[in-house]
Design a protein around this motif. Structure first.
Motif, PDB file in Angstrom:
ATOM      1  N   THR A  52       0.833  -1.201   0.000  1.00 31.06           N
ATOM      2  CA  THR A  52       0.000   0.000   0.000  1.00 31.06           C
ATOM      3  C   THR A  52       0.869   1.253   0.000  1.00 31.06           C
ATOM      4  OG1 THR A  52      -1.711   1.221   1.217  1.00 31.06           O
ATOM      5  CG2 THR A  52      -0.167  -0.054   2.535  1.00 31.06           C
ATOM      6  N   ASP A  53       0.279   2.323  -0.486  1.00 32.02           N
ATOM      7  CA  ASP A  53       0.908   3.645  -0.409  1.00 32.02           C
ATOM      8  C   ASP A  53       0.338   4.411   0.778  1.00 32.02           C
ATOM      9  OD1 ASP A  53      -1.666   3.754  -1.603  1.00 32.02           O
ATOM     10  OD2 ASP A  53      -1.249   5.769  -2.314  1.00 32.02           O
ATOM     11  N   SER A  54      -0.335   3.717   1.670  1.00 36.31           N
ATOM     12  CA  SER A  54      -1.085   4.383   2.738  1.00 36.31           C
ATOM     13  C   SER A  54      -0.328   4.366   4.052  1.00 36.31           C
ATOM     14  CB  SER A  54      -2.422   3.666   2.915  1.00 36.31           C
ATOM     15  OG  SER A  54      -3.166   4.291   3.924  1.00 36.31           O
ATOM     16  N   GLY A 102      -8.766   7.633   7.156  1.00 33.04           N
ATOM     17  CA  GLY A 102      -9.880   7.863   6.238  1.00 33.04           C
ATOM     18  C   GLY A 102     -11.154   7.118   6.616  1.00 33.04           C
ATOM     19  N   ARG A 103     -11.005   5.854   6.984  1.00 35.34           N
ATOM     20  CA  ARG A 103     -12.203   5.052   7.238  1.00 35.34           C
ATOM     21  C   ARG A 103     -12.978   5.548   8.444  1.00 35.34           C
ATOM     22  NH1 ARG A 103      -8.791  -0.308   7.603  1.00 35.34           N
ATOM     23  NH2 ARG A 103      -7.628   0.985   6.163  1.00 35.34           N
ATOM     24  N   GLU A 106     -15.163   8.071   7.049  1.00 36.07           N
ATOM     25  CA  GLU A 106     -16.245   7.396   6.324  1.00 36.07           C
ATOM     26  C   GLU A 106     -17.309   6.877   7.290  1.00 36.07           C
ATOM     27  OE1 GLU A 106     -14.097   4.273   4.388  1.00 36.07           O
ATOM     28  OE2 GLU A 106     -13.067   5.641   3.022  1.00 36.07           O
ATOM     29  N   THR A 128     -12.798  -0.150   2.185  1.00 34.44           N
ATOM     30  CA  THR A 128     -13.383   0.270   3.466  1.00 34.44           C
ATOM     31  C   THR A 128     -14.592   1.170   3.246  1.00 34.44           C
ATOM     32  OG1 THR A 128     -11.915   2.196   3.606  1.00 34.44           O
ATOM     33  CG2 THR A 128     -11.178   0.167   4.702  1.00 34.44           C
ATOM     34  N   THR A 183     -14.418   9.405  -6.085  1.00 29.49           N
ATOM     35  CA  THR A 183     -13.130   9.083  -5.482  1.00 29.49           C
ATOM     36  C   THR A 183     -12.014   9.564  -6.399  1.00 29.49           C
ATOM     37  OG1 THR A 183     -14.155   7.130  -4.497  1.00 29.49           O
ATOM     38  CG2 THR A 183     -11.749   7.186  -4.534  1.00 29.49           C
ATOM     39  N   ASN A 187      -9.088   4.574  -6.938  1.00 29.07           N
ATOM     40  CA  ASN A 187      -8.160   3.518  -6.522  1.00 29.07           C
ATOM     41  C   ASN A 187      -8.564   2.151  -7.076  1.00 29.07           C
ATOM     42  OD1 ASN A 187      -6.162   2.132  -5.141  1.00 29.07           O
ATOM     43  ND2 ASN A 187      -7.035   2.438  -3.129  1.00 29.07           N
ATOM     44  N   ASP A 216     -14.144  11.595  -2.066  1.00 24.01           N
ATOM     45  CA  ASP A 216     -13.203  10.762  -1.322  1.00 24.01           C
ATOM     46  C   ASP A 216     -11.844  11.240  -1.842  1.00 24.01           C
ATOM     47  OD1 ASP A 216     -11.345   8.835  -0.562  1.00 24.01           O
ATOM     48  OD2 ASP A 216     -12.739   7.168  -0.770  1.00 24.01           O
ATOM     49  N   CYS A 218      -8.587  11.130  -0.865  1.00 23.94           N
ATOM     50  CA  CYS A 218      -7.280  10.570  -0.452  1.00 23.94           C
ATOM     51  C   CYS A 218      -6.116  10.990  -1.345  1.00 23.94           C
ATOM     52  CB  CYS A 218      -7.302   9.047  -0.493  1.00 23.94           C
ATOM     53  SG  CYS A 218      -8.507   8.314   0.567  1.00 23.94           S
ATOM     54  N   ARG A 219      -6.336  10.968  -2.671  1.00 24.26           N
ATOM     55  CA  ARG A 219      -5.233  11.224  -3.612  1.00 24.26           C
ATOM     56  C   ARG A 219      -5.556  12.431  -4.483  1.00 24.26           C
ATOM     57  NH1 ARG A 219      -6.103   5.753  -2.887  1.00 24.26           N
ATOM     58  NH2 ARG A 219      -4.353   4.639  -1.923  1.00 24.26           N
ATOM     59  N   LYS A 259      -2.332   9.130   2.608  1.00 23.18           N
ATOM     60  CA  LYS A 259      -1.935   9.152   1.192  1.00 23.18           C
ATOM     61  C   LYS A 259      -1.401  10.556   0.891  1.00 23.18           C
ATOM     62  CE  LYS A 259      -5.011   5.588   1.315  1.00 23.18           C
ATOM     63  NZ  LYS A 259      -5.761   5.247   2.533  1.00 23.18           N
ATOM     64  N   ARG A 405      -2.172  -4.905  -7.486  1.00 28.04           N
ATOM     65  CA  ARG A 405      -1.697  -3.524  -7.392  1.00 28.04           C
ATOM     66  C   ARG A 405      -0.314  -3.487  -6.759  1.00 28.04           C
ATOM     67  NH1 ARG A 405      -4.340   0.687  -3.201  1.00 28.04           N
ATOM     68  NH2 ARG A 405      -3.059  -0.599  -1.833  1.00 28.04           N
TER      69      ARG A 405
HETATM   70  N1  F0G Z   1     -10.691   5.740   0.250  1.00 29.80           N
HETATM   71  C1  F0G Z   1      -9.763   5.310  -0.624  1.00 29.80           C
HETATM   72  C2  F0G Z   1      -9.910   5.631  -2.068  1.00 29.80           C
HETATM   73  C3  F0G Z   1      -8.661   4.579  -0.156  1.00 29.80           C
HETATM   74  O1  F0G Z   1      -7.740   4.176  -1.028  1.00 29.80           O
HETATM   75  C4  F0G Z   1      -8.563   4.298   1.224  1.00 29.80           C
HETATM   76  C5  F0G Z   1      -7.458   3.512   1.745  1.00 29.80           C
HETATM   77  C6  F0G Z   1      -9.540   4.777   2.095  1.00 29.80           C
HETATM   78  C7  F0G Z   1     -10.594   5.504   1.559  1.00 29.80           C
HETATM   79  C8  F0G Z   1      -9.481   4.550   3.580  1.00 29.80           C
HETATM   80  O2  F0G Z   1      -8.457   5.281   4.184  1.00 29.80           O
HETATM   81  O3  F0G Z   1      -6.871   3.571   5.082  1.00 29.80           O
HETATM   82  O4  F0G Z   1      -6.892   5.903   5.959  1.00 29.80           O
HETATM   83  O5  F0G Z   1      -8.727   4.361   6.492  1.00 29.80           O
HETATM   84  N2  F0G Z   1      -6.713   2.846   1.007  1.00 29.80           N
HETATM   85  C9  F0G Z   1      -5.511   2.123   1.385  1.00 29.80           C
HETATM   86  C10 F0G Z   1      -4.967   1.404   0.189  1.00 29.80           C
HETATM   87  C11 F0G Z   1      -5.599   1.333   2.622  1.00 29.80           C
HETATM   88  O6  F0G Z   1      -4.132   0.519   0.358  1.00 29.80           O
HETATM   89  O7  F0G Z   1      -5.333   1.765  -0.928  1.00 29.80           O
HETATM   90  P1  F0G Z   1      -7.693   4.743   5.496  1.00 29.80           P
END
Ligand code: F0G
Length: 459
Positions: A52-54, A102-103, A106, A128, A183, A187, A216, A218-219, A259, A405
């Protein structure tokens, strides 16, 4: 004057961490002990970790410096106000609610505004996000454009929302839709961007049907870079200006700062609506913490604030996107099937087409992930029938794609690491006939990919 073509890492290395080299037999043993699920490996037994890049990025000296300035005051911490100001300067959202990742944003948002039977449209929900919608007994409806479901198809904004499908959902099921999401980048669909034009289209539909629109996010910075370099008329703007416009089109966002916050932990919920913000804050206090820290230490808030400033810098984004593209180019040149074009944070191998002899419900993604680990000590992640194949009613249905991935942590690996990864993937692809599928021996009902135990199928 010389004009350079080489895009270099826009940083130098101040502190290093050794990686451990293992033998193939050690990795075979470690994987068997982990139930053939790379999530259950010890990180130390991984040479190059692209799971993961997280939360896996390297923080800058400025971020570590800011950490020492963290204010651990329970209520009204100075670090919170610095964090809030940076987030508001970028996003413009009236309410900024910190969360531990992030979750959590959410869960708080969805638990506050969804009820059973509701529908949440999105280009593609990530794992998630989908799970947090479904746990409220609502439907997570994926409405990415058709091009976004075909790995080999090239499109500059493959993460776009199918506006006709969104309009149909809003016209038919509008009463059940409390919010619309997109999003950025997408992803699940390959780290693919969403254009500003498409976000404006979503906004127009949300206005017409009177629905709030959430990103969403994140990126968001990687998405802004793709807009700058691919969308007509955008090349003269800074990534930050583009990001601001993206956020201005939305009524709120969920964000994982792990991210594009360039931090190891952290996130936030941005909301314009006062009543929704109040509901979310009340839930935040119940499970995350007081609204000026939301499950984070003061020093985490400092790291995120600084990270959000660094992530929109052009030299960083130019290098970031180029380094993914570099790996992608090498795999394409060797004939490895990958999602086209390169994504913003990862290269996605099309495991279903690489391994046609492994049926989707024998999990070609797991077969490839596991071979990459055993042969080269590289850890990727399956995004396919294990992650998304289990339906809310318990049945199994393969999703549109079976992908592996290879997510690239931010500012962590050098070009020679990536050269090694390319060599390994090409080598494993050449031995594809030897790869076998798996069956699930044991798995929980929700988010099963994290803890499932597999058994290799006999040849
Ligand atoms: N939304 C997206 C698009 C994500 O990619 C992720 C996490 C989350 C929400 C949730 O965020 O991990 O901080 O709770 N993606 C990571 C991944 C884990 O490996 O792509 P989080």
């Amino acid at each position: 004057m010389l004009h350079f073509k080489t895009i270099i890492e826009p940083f130098r290395i101040k502190s290093v961490e050794s990686v451990k080299f293992t033998h193939r037999e050690e990795r075979e043993r470690a994987l068997a002990q982990a139930g053939y699920n790379v999530f259950l490996l010890h990180g130390e037994d991984v040479l190059i970790d692209l799971l993961t890049d997280s939360g896996t990025g390297a923080m800058s000296a400025a971020q570590w410096g800011a950490i020492m300035q963290g204010d651990e005051t329970y209520a009204g911490s100075r670090s919170f106000y610095r964090f809030r100001d940076v987030v508001q300067d970028l996003t413009g959202f009236r309410h900024v609610i910190p969360t531990h990742q992030g979750r959590a944003a959410e869960r708080i948002l969805f638990h506050s505004v969804l009820k059973p039977g509701d529908v949440v449209p999105n280009n593609n929900h990530f794992d998630t996000t989908r799970a947090n919608v479904e746990v409220e007994e609502a439907e997570a409806r994926d409405l990415v454009i058709p091009e976004g479901r075909v790995p080999a198809q090239v499109h500059p904004f493959k993460g776009n929302v199918d506006l006709a499908a969104l309009e149909a959902t809003l016209a038919r099921d509008g009463e059940r839709v409390p919010l619309v999401m997109a999003t950025v980048t997408n992803n699940t669909g390959g780290g693919q961007p969403v254009s500003l034009e498409n976000l404006r289209g979503v906004r127009r539909l949300c206005d017409r049907f009177k629905k709030p629109f959430f990103l969403d996010a994140c990126r968001f910075a990687e998405n802004a870079w793709f807009v700058k370099t691919r969308e007509p008329g955008q090349s003269g703007r800074t990534p930050k200006e583009i990001a601001r416009e993206m956020f201005s089109l939305a009524d709120g966002c969920t964000m994982s700062a792990k991210k594009d916050g360039l931090s190891n932990i952290g996130g936030f919920l941005g909301v314009n609506d006062d009543a929704w913000a109040e509901r979310c804050r009340n839930l935040l206090i119940l499970t995350e913490g007081f609204p000026t820290y939301g499950g984070l230490a003061g020093y985490d808030l400092e790291a995120v604030a600084r990270g959000l400033e660094e992530v929109v810098e052009e030299p960083y984004l130019r290098y970031r996107i180029r380094s993914i593209e570099y790996l992608h180019e090498r795999l394409v040149a060797a004939g490895v099937p990958v999602i086209q074009p390169a994504g913003g944070h990862a290269v996605y191998i099309d495991a279903r087409s690489l391994l046609p002899h492994v049926a989707p419900l024998q999990y070609p993604g797991i077969a490839l992930v596991n071979a990459l680990y055993v042969e080269a000590g590289i850890r990727g992640v399956e995004i396919g029938s294990v992650m998304f194949g289990r339906q809310p009613d318990g049945s199994e249905k393969p999703p549109a794609m079976d992908l592996v991935r290879l997510a690239i942590p931010r500012r962590v690996y050098t070009q020679s690491h990536i050269d090694y990864v390319a060599e390994a993937v090409i080598g494993v692809a050449a031995m594809k006939q030897r790869l076998r599928g798996y069956r699930i021996a044991k798995a929980p009902a929700v988010l099963r990919h994290f803890t499932a135990v597999f058994e290799p199928l006999a040849a």
